[in-house]
Design a protein around this motif. Structure first.
Motif, PDB file in Angstrom:
ATOM      1  N   VAL A   1      -0.751   9.272   6.647  1.00 49.95           N
ATOM      2  CA  VAL A   1      -0.291   8.239   5.713  1.00 49.95           C
ATOM      3  C   VAL A   1       0.284   8.843   4.436  1.00 49.95           C
ATOM      4  N   GLY A   2      -0.487   9.723   3.793  1.00 53.94           N
ATOM      5  CA  GLY A   2      -0.002  10.376   2.583  1.00 53.94           C
ATOM      6  C   GLY A   2      -0.278   9.571   1.328  1.00 53.94           C
TER       7      GLY A   2
ATOM      8  N   VAL B   1       2.756   2.862   0.643  1.00 58.91           N
ATOM      9  CA  VAL B   1       2.655   3.684   1.849  1.00 58.91           C
ATOM     10  C   VAL B   1       2.756   2.788   3.081  1.00 58.91           C
ATOM     11  N   GLU B   2       2.875   3.441   4.231  1.00 50.07           N
ATOM     12  CA  GLU B   2       2.881   2.685   5.480  1.00 50.07           C
ATOM     13  C   GLU B   2       1.438   2.495   5.908  1.00 50.07           C
ATOM     14  N   TRP B   3       0.892   1.328   5.634  1.00 48.42           N
ATOM     15  CA  TRP B   3      -0.523   1.078   5.914  1.00 48.42           C
ATOM     16  C   TRP B   3      -0.763   0.943   7.402  1.00 48.42           C
ATOM     17  N   PRO B   4      -1.765   1.654   7.924  1.00 45.29           N
ATOM     18  CA  PRO B   4      -2.042   1.550   9.368  1.00 45.29           C
ATOM     19  C   PRO B   4      -2.546   0.162   9.756  1.00 45.29           C
ATOM     20  N   VAL B   5      -3.360  -0.463   8.905  1.00 43.09           N
ATOM     21  CA  VAL B   5      -3.914  -1.785   9.226  1.00 43.09           C
ATOM     22  C   VAL B   5      -3.966  -2.651   7.973  1.00 43.09           C
ATOM     23  N   GLY B   6      -4.295  -3.911   8.168  1.00 40.68           N
ATOM     24  CA  GLY B   6      -4.659  -4.760   7.051  1.00 40.68           C
ATOM     25  C   GLY B   6      -3.577  -5.703   6.576  1.00 40.68           C
ATOM     26  N   VAL B   7      -3.947  -6.488   5.560  1.00 39.54           N
ATOM     27  CA  VAL B   7      -3.015  -7.441   4.980  1.00 39.54           C
ATOM     28  C   VAL B   7      -2.664  -6.982   3.571  1.00 39.54           C
TER      29      VAL B   7
END
Lengths: 327, 347
Positions: free
Chosen positions: B184-185, B190-196
């Motif tokens: 992610v960095g 950032v490009e969030w893997p999960v969530g709202v």
């Protein structure tokens, strides 16, 4: 005596010519002013298109047409794709239409055919008021009232109801977040309902009474008359109204960003968070650092502009046709 | 009669001109980070009452603040994300930390009291990666042997807008999790893997408050004002600490400000038994060669006043004033802001 009369006539003629030429000048000025105003609109529209294209060039150069199909949205590596936003925009608007069209047509039918006269005004006014509520209010209401309600009472039921049915189980896959694509679609449905209802009511009113009376005369029920006489006669206008509502739904920002979950993902589940083009722009524009990031957002704007432009053009064309018909 | 009217009008005109002149000469404007906005606004208000000089601060976000100060459209910029020394050099700016805050993980769990839940960096990273999806996961239970944790699905809430808060939070996760760093960095977005995603600190706070099983991260002030259940954290020294004045200040004091050019210090995961691991300073950016010298001098005066007299107001709003040693260093660095005559503007 006669001399005097001739003289006055001469001066009168001269006066008249002067007055006429003054009127002609004023007329031409008026003509010029209005024409300029009309051209200014075209220039502004052209300017918007040109600046959108110019602004999105860096992104288009970096990603090419793959921008439309890529699912990436990574500000760290400067890799962007428009697909999740386009998908979310289209899907939320479709959900909104699925809900709002039948309800809106129902309201219009009730108002034109069945509603007792004293009730007509209050109901009409209430619908117009729905259109007057600012979108931010819908957003706050969606976040504080609708989303928790949906999370606690609607989504668990949907998940367990469809969990054994092949296609629907993926459409309604959990966990129940409360906010997500479905909730955003519901909010949009409420927001565009007044447009569909009031435009449909207006076009239903253009049906010549003689047609309705004839239908009733040969023994049609109200529902048959609506189905076979009124709707076919006003089809184009109704579709135009629906398109107008769709245009509004596609561009809605504030209410959607509150309840959609703002996640850059294409997810097959309607309960999952997603994002729309306008929500993405509103959320990220202020903090977009770097040319490619900014340009990707402007590129999204260009895509939305094209989508809404096409939808609204179709809507206008259809409404125009119904007007010609009724005239 | 007429002559008296004219003298009066002339007097009024001169008075007006003088007033306008006064307002123009000392009009300082700033733009940037939303996180310190409440305290900057409060300081500006008090400062105006004391000196008559106003400050107009627009909280448009750190990214916007950096853009505006680079374009020199404002007197100063404000950012939660410090610029690297080479970027400062390129833009001919100086930068210093003005005030400190802390970022706290907040949760919405039935039967869990504020400060009851303990989390550590690697676990937090796994939660935000989506690898831990339920509250009764073994790694959470291990940290909280006494807490009653049900099998509620975890709903991750993150910021949808770019923000300095996100920068500091992801910077911390990158420091404590190699996995996070590579996948992610760290960035303001950032490009969030999960969530709202939710807009602003207030958006995250509201979403967490309204969603069962939610976990998010907000500035401490927002957690406190919204009475959210904040978590305790295991810090770099391996100690469990609660968020608050003492633990934020400890993190700020343990950073090596003296040796960092441009005060480039991100004070996450600082050593020290009392340090809160996700602390953050917010920075001010000022040109070394300001176009409007009077405004820049006034801005330095304002921030100097804030260092000297603004501590109490900051603490009331749950911000932490800079440690005295750091303030001395900052004031020394102001000598770099010079007028056209080559003399420093700071007094």
């Amino acid at each position: 005596m006669t001399e005097i009369a001739i003289e006055t006539r001469v001066t009168r003629v001269a006066d008249r010519a002067r007055a006429l030429s003054a009127i002609a000048v004023a007329d031409r000025l008026f003509h010029l002013t209005t024409r300029t105003a009309a051209i200014v609109v075209l220039i502004i529209l052209g300017g918007v298109i040109v600046s959108l294209i110019h602004g999105s060039l860096p992104a288009l150069r970096a990603f090419g047409l793959g921008f439309l199909t890529s699912q990436a949205w990574n500000p760290v590596t400067d890799n962007f794709g428009a697909l999740p936003a386009i998908y979310g925009t289209v899907v939320t608007s479709l959900i909104a239409m699925l809900i709002a069209v039948p309800v809106g047509l129902g309201i219009a039918t009730f108002l034109t055919e069945l509603c007792p006269h004293p009730l007509r005004r209050p109901i009409s006014v209430a619908i117009e008021l729905l259109a007057g509520i600012p979108s931010i209010i819908y957003g706050i209401w969606g976040l504080f009232v609708l989303a928790p309600f949906v999370q606690a009472h609607v989504q668990p039921g949907l998940i367990s109801l469809f969990k054994d049915i092949p296609v629907l189980s993926t459409l309604f896959a959990g966990p129940p977040y409360g906010i997500g694509v479905l909730t955003a679609g519901v909010i949009l449905a409420v927001m565009v309902l007044p447009f569909i209802a009031s435009i449909s009511r207006d076009v239903f009113a253009t049906v010549p009474p003689v047609l309705k009376e004839a239908a009733t005369g040969i023994g049609c029920t109200t529902s048959e008359m609506m189905r076979h006489v009124v709707l076919p006669y006003t089809r184009v206008g109704v579709i135009g109204g629906v398109m107008l509502a769709l245009g509004r739904a596609l561009g809605e920002t504030m209410a959607v960003t509150f309840v959609i979950g703002n996640a850059h993902k294409v997810s097959p589940s309607l309960l999952a968070p997603g994002t729309t083009i306008s929500a993405t722009i509103a959320n990220e524009f202020t903090e977009a650092v770097g040319d490619v990031y900014t340009s990707a957002l402007i590129g999204l704007g260009l895509i939305l502009f094209i989508i809404t432009f096409v939808v609204l053009a179709i809507a206008r064309y259809m409404l125009m046709r119904i007007e010609q018909k009724s005239a | 009669m007429i002559s008296t009217f004219f003298t009066r009008a002339a007097a009024a005109a001169t008075a007006l001109a003088a007033m306008a002149g006064a307002a123009l000469a000392l009009d300082i404007s700033g733009a940037g980070a939303t996180f310190p906005y409440p305290i900057y606004a409060k300081w500006a208000d008090t400062y105006k009452n004391e000196t008559g000089n106003g400050l107009n601060y627009q909280s448009i976000g750190s990214g916007g603040g950096i853009k505006q100060i680079k374009a020199r459209t404002v007197t100063f910029g404000a950012s939660d994300q410090p610029l690297k020394p080479e970027d400062l050099q390129a833009a001919n700016l100086i930068q210093w930390p003005q005030v400190i805050g802390g970022i706290v993980p907040v949760v919405n769990l039935e039967g869990v009291q504020p400060g009851e839940l303990v989390l550590d960096g690697p676990t937090l990273a796994k939660i935000f990666m989506g690898e831990i999806a339920s509250w009764d996961d073994a790694s959470i239970k291990k940290l909280n042997p006494k807490a009653k944790l049900a099998a509620t699905p975890i709903v991750v809430v993150h910021r949808s807008d770019g923000s300095g808060t996100t920068f500091n939070f992801t910077n911390y996760l990158s420091k404590v999790s190699q996995d996070w760093k590579t996948k992610v960095g760290e960035n303001s977005a950032v490009e969030w893997p999960v969530g709202v995603g939710a807009k602003g600190n207030e958006g995250v706070a509201n979403n967490v408050a309204n969603t069962k099983g939610a976990v998010g991260y907000v500035e401490y002030a927002y957690a406190k004002q919204n009475k959210l259940t904040h978590a305790k954290m295991v810090n770099a020294a391996g100690k469990v600490v609660a968020p608050g004045l003492e633990s934020f200040q400890s993190a700020a004091a343990s950073a090596d400000w003296a040796k960092s050019p441009g005060f480039y210090q991100i004070i996450t995961n600082e050593p020290g038994a009392k340090s809160w691991p996700i602390s953050a300073a917010t920075f001010i950016l000022l040109p070394k060669d300001p176009k409007d010298e009077a405004a820049a001098a006034e801005a330095l005066k304002f921030f100097g006043w804030a260092f000297a007299h603004g501590g109490k107001a900051a603490e009331e709003l749950d911000y932490i004033p800079m440690p005295k040693t750091v303030v001395e260093l900052v004031k020394k660095s102001w000598a770099e802001v010079k007028g056209a005559d080559g003399k420093p503007l700071a007094h």
